[in-house]
Design an enzyme around this catalytic site. Structure first.
Site, short mmCIF file in Angstrom:
data_model
loop_
_atom_site.label_atom_id
_atom_site.label_comp_id
_atom_site.label_asym_id
_atom_site.label_seq_id
_atom_site.Cartn_x
_atom_site.Cartn_y
_atom_site.Cartn_z
N GLU A 84 -4.88 16.91 -11.62
CA GLU A 84 -5.46 17.28 -12.92
C GLU A 84 -6.98 17.38 -12.88
O GLU A 84 -7.68 16.78 -13.69
CB GLU A 84 -5.02 16.27 -14.00
N HIS B 275 6.88 9.38 -28.70
CA HIS B 275 5.80 10.22 -28.16
C HIS B 275 6.09 11.72 -28.43
O HIS B 275 5.22 12.45 -28.89
CB HIS B 275 5.66 9.94 -26.66
N LYS C 17 2.60 11.32 -11.64
CA LYS C 17 1.75 10.44 -12.45
C LYS C 17 2.53 9.14 -12.67
O LYS C 17 3.64 9.16 -13.20
CB LYS C 17 1.45 11.07 -13.81
N ARG D 94 0.81 -1.23 0.00
CA ARG D 94 0.00 0.00 0.00
C ARG D 94 0.84 1.28 0.00
O ARG D 94 0.39 2.34 0.41
CB ARG D 94 -0.98 0.02 1.18
P1 NAD Z 1 12.02 5.36 -22.42
O1 NAD Z 1 11.93 5.25 -20.97
O2 NAD Z 1 11.43 4.29 -23.25
O3 NAD Z 1 13.54 5.56 -22.81
C1 NAD Z 1 13.89 5.66 -24.17
C2 NAD Z 1 15.09 4.78 -24.50
O4 NAD Z 1 16.27 5.41 -23.99
C3 NAD Z 1 15.07 3.39 -23.88
O5 NAD Z 1 15.50 2.48 -24.86
C4 NAD Z 1 16.08 3.47 -22.74
O6 NAD Z 1 16.69 2.23 -22.48
C5 NAD Z 1 17.06 4.45 -23.27
N1 NAD Z 1 17.81 5.25 -22.30
C6 NAD Z 1 17.35 5.79 -21.16
N2 NAD Z 1 18.28 6.58 -20.63
C7 NAD Z 1 19.37 6.49 -21.41
C8 NAD Z 1 20.66 7.10 -21.39
N3 NAD Z 1 21.00 7.99 -20.48
N4 NAD Z 1 21.53 6.77 -22.36
C9 NAD Z 1 21.19 5.89 -23.34
N5 NAD Z 1 19.98 5.32 -23.45
C10 NAD Z 1 19.09 5.62 -22.48
O7 NAD Z 1 11.35 6.71 -22.97
P2 NAD Z 1 11.07 8.13 -22.34
O8 NAD Z 1 10.86 9.01 -23.51
O9 NAD Z 1 12.07 8.51 -21.32
O10 NAD Z 1 9.68 7.93 -21.58
C11 NAD Z 1 8.51 7.63 -22.26
C12 NAD Z 1 7.48 7.17 -21.27
O11 NAD Z 1 7.21 8.22 -20.35
C13 NAD Z 1 6.14 6.80 -21.90
O12 NAD Z 1 5.74 5.55 -21.41
C14 NAD Z 1 5.19 7.89 -21.41
O13 NAD Z 1 3.88 7.43 -21.24
C15 NAD Z 1 5.81 8.28 -20.11
N6 NAD Z 1 5.49 9.63 -19.65
C16 NAD Z 1 5.06 9.78 -18.38
C17 NAD Z 1 4.77 11.04 -17.91
C18 NAD Z 1 4.36 11.21 -16.49
O14 NAD Z 1 3.99 12.33 -16.09
N7 NAD Z 1 4.46 10.19 -15.68
C19 NAD Z 1 4.93 12.18 -18.72
C20 NAD Z 1 5.38 11.98 -20.02
C21 NAD Z 1 5.67 10.70 -20.49
N1 GLY Z 2 2.86 14.97 -18.72
C1 GLY Z 2 1.63 15.57 -18.33
C2 GLY Z 2 1.44 15.64 -16.85
O1 GLY Z 2 2.29 15.27 -16.09
O2 GLY Z 2 0.42 16.07 -16.44
#
Ligand code: NAD
Ligand code: GLY
Length: 362
Positions: free
Chosen positions: A240, A268, A146, A124
């Site tokens: 939100e 994205h 989030k 939890r």
């Molecule tokens: P990701 O986590 O998939 O990372 C992208 C790639 O980069 C992966 O292959 C990873 O292994 C590699 N990588 C990571 N750090 C590295 C480094 N320093 N050097 C070399 N390679 C590295 O992608 P992302 O763009 O970081 O995150 C996308 C995700 O984030 C999505 O699932 C999206 O839904 C989520 N997201 C969440 C929020 C939130 O508020 N929680 C906001 C925006 C996006």
């Molecule tokens: N990435 C949008 C949010 O965190 O609200």
């Protein structure tokens, strides 16, 4: 020479610090000591991030007296599932973790979202910290609480609001990030400029060369301002109920692009870049910004290597895909629209089909 800046996400008794800098990776243990992080913890990371930064993280934490184990899980978007989170939970149970233990998410947004969700539901709720290593995770996903995983029927459908206890950002980790991932993160940075801060928008254009060559000082300034904007929005509307939705500028059309093209075709951030230009075109037609503003947004995104033109799908397809956006409430689609550059407004758009046709065919 290292450089360290501090921010605070002001959420009352759940407030937490963000450390942003370069050459600060080995100060992770010191930072976690200042927030009284649990002594026993697991670093959760992916194989590629572990290869670059796993040992350094483990050493930094051991040096500060933490008892650390490492859990390695795959980090592609396709692994951001309940089954992926279960792998983390299995390891925690097998290793005898209890309520007094913590998790450290070391990686991009996929790892951060999964670890945050695992921390929210294990016993939890246990403490967790974010050590984001992609640009997108440093400026966006590691802040604001989030957490989520995907469901076969949609992205991020299963999750919780659950704030970390510390966010530790060393921009030096961006030195190993592929160019396409860096550009994808830049889309969210440009977004902050368009919706909140005209001066920041202008600075991004001015600092382009330094940013693309990943000059640490320029990166720290940019990441810090981005985190500040995100933290301010989250402080006003953590869950939100309305205002936080401004962070979805460009996302309504962007999500439609991602869904229509098939998940994985666009990063994205790339889809968001296309979506932001669409939102700006829409804003222009509603007399909220000038055609020069649209051109400036387009130009800046292109300058950072991002796509801006929508892939060729029909107006009907785009309209249907946008209606499936999870931000639609009671069947009503609201858009975040830019007022010039540096300000925004959220509103329903009448005559969407006509406007869509106009934008997609000119
Ligand atoms: P990701 O986590 O998939 O990372 C992208 C790639 O980069 C992966 O292959 C990873 O292994 C590699 N990588 C990571 N750090 C590295 C480094 N320093 N050097 C070399 N390679 C590295 O992608 P992302 O763009 O970081 O995150 C996308 C995700 O984030 C999505 O699932 C999206 O839904 C989520 N997201 C969440 C929020 C939130 O508020 N929680 C906001 C925006 C996006
Ligand atoms: N990435 C949008 C949010 O965190 O609200």
């Amino acid at each position: 020479m290292s450089m360290l800046q501090h921010l605070l996400v002001g959420l009352g008794d759940r407030a937490y610090p963000i450390w942003i800098g370069h050459g600060i990776f080995d100060r992770l243990g010191e930072a976690l000591n200042t927030v009284k992080f649990p002594r026993k913890m697991a670093i959760v990371t992916s194989p590629s991030v572990a290869r670059h930064y796993g040992e350094a993280a483990q050493e930094a934490l051991n040096r500060s007296g933490f008892k650390v184990s490492t859990i390695v899980i795959p980090d592609g978007e396709e692994h951001k599932t309940l089954a992926g989170v279960e792998k983390i939970l299995d390891a925690l149970i097998e290793q005898g973790f209890d309520r007094s233990c913590g998790l450290v998410a070391l990686g991009g947004g996929v790892i951060g979202d999964m670890v945050g969700f695992a921390a929210a539901i294990f016993l939890r709720g246990i403490a967790f910290a974010q050590v984001p290593t992609t640009l997108l995770s440093q400026v966006d996903s590691s802040i604001g609480g989030k957490t989520a995983v995907n469901h076969p029927l949609g992205k991020n459908l299963i999750g919780a609001f659950y704030q970390p206890r510390h966010v530790h950002i060393d921009v030096d980790t961006l030195s190993t990030l592929p160019a396409r991932e860096f550009a994808a993160g830049m889309a969210e940075v440009v977004k902050y400029g368009v919706i909140c801060d005209e001066y920041f928008f202008e600075q991004l254009a001015e600092q382009r060369e330094n940013l693309i060559s990943r000059d640490p000082g320029a990166l720290v300034r940019m990441v810090k301002r981005s985190c500040q904007i995100k933290a301010n929005v989250v402080e006003i509307d953590e869950k939100e109920s309305s205002f936080r939705a401004i962070l979805n500028f460009g996302h309504t059309f962007g999500h439609a692009v991602e869904a229509l093209a098939g998940y994985g075709s666009f990063r994205h951030g790339e889809a968001v870049a296309i979506g932001m230009v669409f939102a700006a075109e829409l804003s222009c037609r509603l007399n909220l910004c000038s055609s020069q503003d649209v051109a400036a947004i387009r130009q800046l995104l292109v300058a950072f290597g991002l796509p801006v033109d929508p892939p060729a799908f029909s107006v009907k397809d785009y309209k249907q895909a946008m209606q499936r956006d999870k931000k639609v409430r009671d069947g009503v689609l609201r858009f975040v629209l830019n007022r010039g550059i540096g300000d925004c407004v959220m509103q329903e758009v009448a005559g969407l089909e006509g406007l869509l046709t106009d934008i997609l065919t000119t």
